[in-house]
Design a protein around this motif. Structure first.
Motif, PDB file in Angstrom:
ATOM      1  N   ALA A   1       0.888  -1.074  -0.097  1.00 17.88           N
ATOM      2  CA  ALA A   1       0.492  -0.062  -0.059  1.00 17.88           C
ATOM      3  C   ALA A   1       0.772   1.462   0.232  1.00 17.88           C
ATOM      4  O   ALA A   1       0.723   1.796  -0.228  1.00 17.88           O
ATOM      5  CB  ALA A   1      -0.922   0.074   1.209  1.00 17.88           C
ATOM      6  N   ILE A   2       2.473   1.346   0.871  1.00 19.75           N
ATOM      7  CA  ILE A   2       2.618   1.819   0.519  1.00 19.75           C
ATOM      8  C   ILE A   2       4.004   2.284  -0.054  1.00 19.75           C
ATOM      9  O   ILE A   2       4.492   3.481  -0.751  1.00 19.75           O
ATOM     10  CB  ILE A   2       3.411   2.523   2.063  1.00 19.75           C
ATOM     11  CG1 ILE A   2       2.478   2.987   3.109  1.00 19.75           C
ATOM     12  CG2 ILE A   2       4.721   3.654   2.483  1.00 19.75           C
ATOM     13  CD1 ILE A   2       2.478   2.083   4.703  1.00 19.75           C
ATOM     14  N   ILE A   3       4.235   1.268  -0.635  1.00 18.49           N
ATOM     15  CA  ILE A   3       5.901   1.245  -1.586  1.00 18.49           C
ATOM     16  C   ILE A   3       5.565   1.350  -3.293  1.00 18.49           C
ATOM     17  O   ILE A   3       4.847   0.333  -3.796  1.00 18.49           O
ATOM     18  CB  ILE A   3       6.784  -0.424  -0.575  1.00 18.49           C
ATOM     19  CG1 ILE A   3       7.184  -0.216  -0.053  1.00 18.49           C
ATOM     20  CG2 ILE A   3       7.955   0.260  -2.228  1.00 18.49           C
ATOM     21  CD1 ILE A   3       7.813   1.885   0.512  1.00 18.49           C
ATOM     22  N   HIS A   4       5.822   1.522  -3.734  1.00 13.69           N
ATOM     23  CA  HIS A   4       5.704   1.875  -5.768  1.00 13.69           C
ATOM     24  C   HIS A   4       6.574   0.264  -5.994  1.00 13.69           C
ATOM     25  O   HIS A   4       7.669  -0.316  -5.541  1.00 13.69           O
ATOM     26  CB  HIS A   4       6.133   2.782  -6.094  1.00 13.69           C
ATOM     27  CG  HIS A   4       5.748   2.814  -7.344  1.00 13.69           C
ATOM     28  ND1 HIS A   4       6.383   1.942  -8.637  1.00 13.69           N
ATOM     29  CD2 HIS A   4       4.852   3.338  -7.472  1.00 13.69           C
ATOM     30  CE1 HIS A   4       5.775   2.161  -9.626  1.00 13.69           C
ATOM     31  NE2 HIS A   4       4.627   3.186  -9.391  1.00 13.69           N
ATOM     32  N   PRO A   5       5.392  -0.428  -6.482  1.00 16.88           N
ATOM     33  CA  PRO A   5       6.448  -1.628  -6.529  1.00 16.88           C
ATOM     34  C   PRO A   5       7.313  -2.164  -7.298  1.00 16.88           C
ATOM     35  O   PRO A   5       8.309  -2.535  -7.844  1.00 16.88           O
ATOM     36  CB  PRO A   5       5.011  -2.963  -7.493  1.00 16.88           C
ATOM     37  CG  PRO A   5       3.960  -1.738  -7.973  1.00 16.88           C
ATOM     38  CD  PRO A   5       4.496  -0.734  -6.755  1.00 16.88           C
ATOM     39  N   VAL A   6       7.648  -0.730  -8.726  1.00 21.11           N
ATOM     40  CA  VAL A   6       8.723  -0.304  -9.664  1.00 21.11           C
ATOM     41  C   VAL A   6       9.503  -0.262  -9.084  1.00 21.11           C
ATOM     42  O   VAL A   6      11.130  -0.146  -8.929  1.00 21.11           O
ATOM     43  CB  VAL A   6       8.236   0.237 -11.139  1.00 21.11           C
ATOM     44  CG1 VAL A   6       9.319  -0.273 -12.105  1.00 21.11           C
ATOM     45  CG2 VAL A   6       6.786  -1.220 -11.477  1.00 21.11           C
ATOM     46  N   THR A   7       9.417   0.974  -8.935  1.00 17.91           N
ATOM     47  CA  THR A   7      10.921   2.495  -8.004  1.00 17.91           C
ATOM     48  C   THR A   7      10.788   2.118  -6.090  1.00 17.91           C
ATOM     49  O   THR A   7      12.501   1.862  -6.523  1.00 17.91           O
ATOM     50  CB  THR A   7       9.808   3.656  -8.027  1.00 17.91           C
ATOM     51  OG1 THR A   7       9.207   3.786  -7.194  1.00 17.91           O
ATOM     52  CG2 THR A   7       9.852   3.641  -9.518  1.00 17.91           C
TER      53      THR A   7
ATOM     54  N   VAL B   1       1.885   8.646  -8.953  1.00 17.27           N
ATOM     55  CA  VAL B   1       1.955   8.102  -8.635  1.00 17.27           C
ATOM     56  C   VAL B   1       1.581   6.494  -8.804  1.00 17.27           C
ATOM     57  O   VAL B   1       2.679   5.808  -8.270  1.00 17.27           O
ATOM     58  CB  VAL B   1       1.449   8.417  -7.059  1.00 17.27           C
ATOM     59  CG1 VAL B   1       1.899   7.744  -5.605  1.00 17.27           C
ATOM     60  CG2 VAL B   1       1.132   9.880  -6.040  1.00 17.27           C
ATOM     61  N   ASN B   2       0.366   5.931  -8.884  1.00 15.58           N
ATOM     62  CA  ASN B   2       0.106   4.415  -9.416  1.00 15.58           C
ATOM     63  C   ASN B   2       0.917   4.447 -11.274  1.00 15.58           C
ATOM     64  O   ASN B   2       0.068   3.025 -11.326  1.00 15.58           O
ATOM     65  CB  ASN B   2      -1.042   4.962  -9.551  1.00 15.58           C
ATOM     66  CG  ASN B   2      -0.991   4.454  -7.520  1.00 15.58           C
ATOM     67  OD1 ASN B   2      -1.313   4.059  -6.570  1.00 15.58           O
ATOM     68  ND2 ASN B   2      -2.165   6.113  -7.631  1.00 15.58           N
ATOM     69  N   ARG B   3       1.318   5.118 -11.083  1.00 15.68           N
ATOM     70  CA  ARG B   3       2.352   4.814 -13.113  1.00 15.68           C
ATOM     71  C   ARG B   3       2.504   3.572 -12.528  1.00 15.68           C
ATOM     72  O   ARG B   3       3.290   2.857 -11.869  1.00 15.68           O
ATOM     73  CB  ARG B   3       3.429   5.976 -12.990  1.00 15.68           C
ATOM     74  CG  ARG B   3       4.653   5.664 -12.485  1.00 15.68           C
ATOM     75  CD  ARG B   3       5.111   6.995 -12.705  1.00 15.68           C
ATOM     76  NE  ARG B   3       6.372   6.926 -12.120  1.00 15.68           N
ATOM     77  CZ  ARG B   3       6.967   7.116 -10.486  1.00 15.68           C
ATOM     78  NH1 ARG B   3       5.826   7.189 -10.001  1.00 15.68           N
ATOM     79  NH2 ARG B   3       8.286   6.738 -10.329  1.00 15.68           N
ATOM     80  N   SER B   4       2.705   2.834 -13.406  1.00 18.50           N
ATOM     81  CA  SER B   4       2.716   1.489 -14.075  1.00 18.50           C
ATOM     82  C   SER B   4       4.391   0.891 -14.603  1.00 18.50           C
ATOM     83  O   SER B   4       5.352  -0.175 -14.291  1.00 18.50           O
ATOM     84  CB  SER B   4       2.629   0.841 -14.832  1.00 18.50           C
ATOM     85  OG  SER B   4       2.630   0.959 -16.492  1.00 18.50           O
ATOM     86  N   GLY B   5       5.853   2.589 -14.854  1.00 13.93           N
ATOM     87  CA  GLY B   5       6.948   2.130 -14.894  1.00 13.93           C
ATOM     88  C   GLY B   5       7.647   3.298 -14.021  1.00 13.93           C
ATOM     89  O   GLY B   5       7.352   3.759 -13.088  1.00 13.93           O
ATOM     90  N   ALA B   6       8.594   3.021 -14.154  1.00 11.60           N
ATOM     91  CA  ALA B   6       9.854   3.846 -13.408  1.00 11.60           C
ATOM     92  C   ALA B   6      10.062   5.241 -13.939  1.00 11.60           C
ATOM     93  O   ALA B   6      10.883   6.036 -12.807  1.00 11.60           O
ATOM     94  CB  ALA B   6      11.470   3.120 -12.786  1.00 11.60           C
ATOM     95  N   THR B   7      10.432   5.048 -14.891  1.00 13.40           N
ATOM     96  CA  THR B   7      10.333   6.654 -15.540  1.00 13.40           C
ATOM     97  C   THR B   7       8.627   7.774 -15.896  1.00 13.40           C
ATOM     98  O   THR B   7       7.799   7.159 -16.202  1.00 13.40           O
ATOM     99  CB  THR B   7      10.896   6.409 -17.041  1.00 13.40           C
ATOM    100  OG1 THR B   7      10.215   5.959 -17.531  1.00 13.40           O
ATOM    101  CG2 THR B   7      12.587   6.384 -16.318  1.00 13.40           C
ATOM    102  N   VAL B   8       8.834   8.468 -16.011  1.00 15.77           N
ATOM    103  CA  VAL B   8       7.804   9.079 -16.817  1.00 15.77           C
ATOM    104  C   VAL B   8       7.940   9.758 -17.599  1.00 15.77           C
ATOM    105  O   VAL B   8       9.402  11.190 -17.706  1.00 15.77           O
ATOM    106  CB  VAL B   8       7.239  10.278 -15.528  1.00 15.77           C
ATOM    107  CG1 VAL B   8       6.654  11.142 -15.580  1.00 15.77           C
ATOM    108  CG2 VAL B   8       7.088   9.609 -14.095  1.00 15.77           C
TER     109      VAL B   8
END
Length: 144
Positions: A37-43, A95-102
Motif C-alpha cells: 500500500a505504501i511502496i511503489h512496486p517498480v521504483t 503516483v500509481n504509474r506502471s513504470g519507473a520513468t515518467v
C-alpha cells in the motif's frame, strides 16, 4: 514509518528463511499489505500519501462536494473545482504509474487537455441548463 519499517524487515527475514516462531501467517500477510500500500512496486520508493489508491475516495470527497455546492455559483468556481479534480487525478495517475520513468511532456499535455475539456464541458453543460429549463431537473448530475 515505523510500521512500514517493521513490515519490510519482517518480509526480508521471511525471504531469507529467518521467520521467527512468533510470526504468524496473518502477520506476514498484514506486513505485505502495508508494504504494497505504501511502496511503489517498480521504483521501490514510498508513494505520496494523497496519490495512493487507498486515499482516492478521501481526497476526492471534498472535490465532489465543492463541484456540487460551489460549481453553480460562478464560472470561476466551476473552473476552480474542475482544475482541482484534474490535479487530483494527475497526482493519482503519477503516483500509481506502471513504470519507473515518467514521460513528463505527455503527462503535462494530458493534464492540460483533461483540464481544458473538463472545464469546457462543465461550463457548456451549465449554460445549456440555464437556457433550457426542462433540463434543470438533471442539475445535480452536472458538475457545472
Amino acid at each position: 514509518d515505523e510500521e512500514l519499517g517493521r513490515s519490510q524487515q519482517l518480509l526480508r527475514d521471511f525471504e531469507r528463511g529467518a521467520r521467527g516462531e512468533e510470526v504468524s501467517d496473518s502477520d506476514l500477510w498484514r506486513a505485505r499489505r502495508v508494504v504494497e500500500a505504501i511502496i511503489h512496486p517498480v521504483t521501490g520508493e514510498k508513494m505520496f500519501l494523497f496519490g495512493r489508491m487507498s486515499a482516492f475516495v478521501l481526497v476526492n470527497m471534498p472535490t465532489a462536494v465543492g463541484m456540487l455546492i460551489h460549481g453553480p455559483t460562478s464560472t470561476g468556481a466551476a473552473v476552480f473545482w474542475q482544475w482541482v479534480n484534474q490535479s487530483n487525478n494527475v497526482v493519482c495517475n503519477y503516483v500509481n504509474r506502471s513504470g519507473a520513468t515518467v514521460d513528463w511532456r505527455g503527462l503535462l499535455q494530458s493534464y492540460a487537455l483533461a483540464t481544458t475539456v473538463s472545464c469546457g464541458l462543465a461550463l457548456s453543460a451549465g449554460r445549456l441548463m440555464e437556457r433550457n429549463p426542462r433540463l434543470k431537473r438533471f442539475g445535480v448530475v452536472v458538475p457545472y
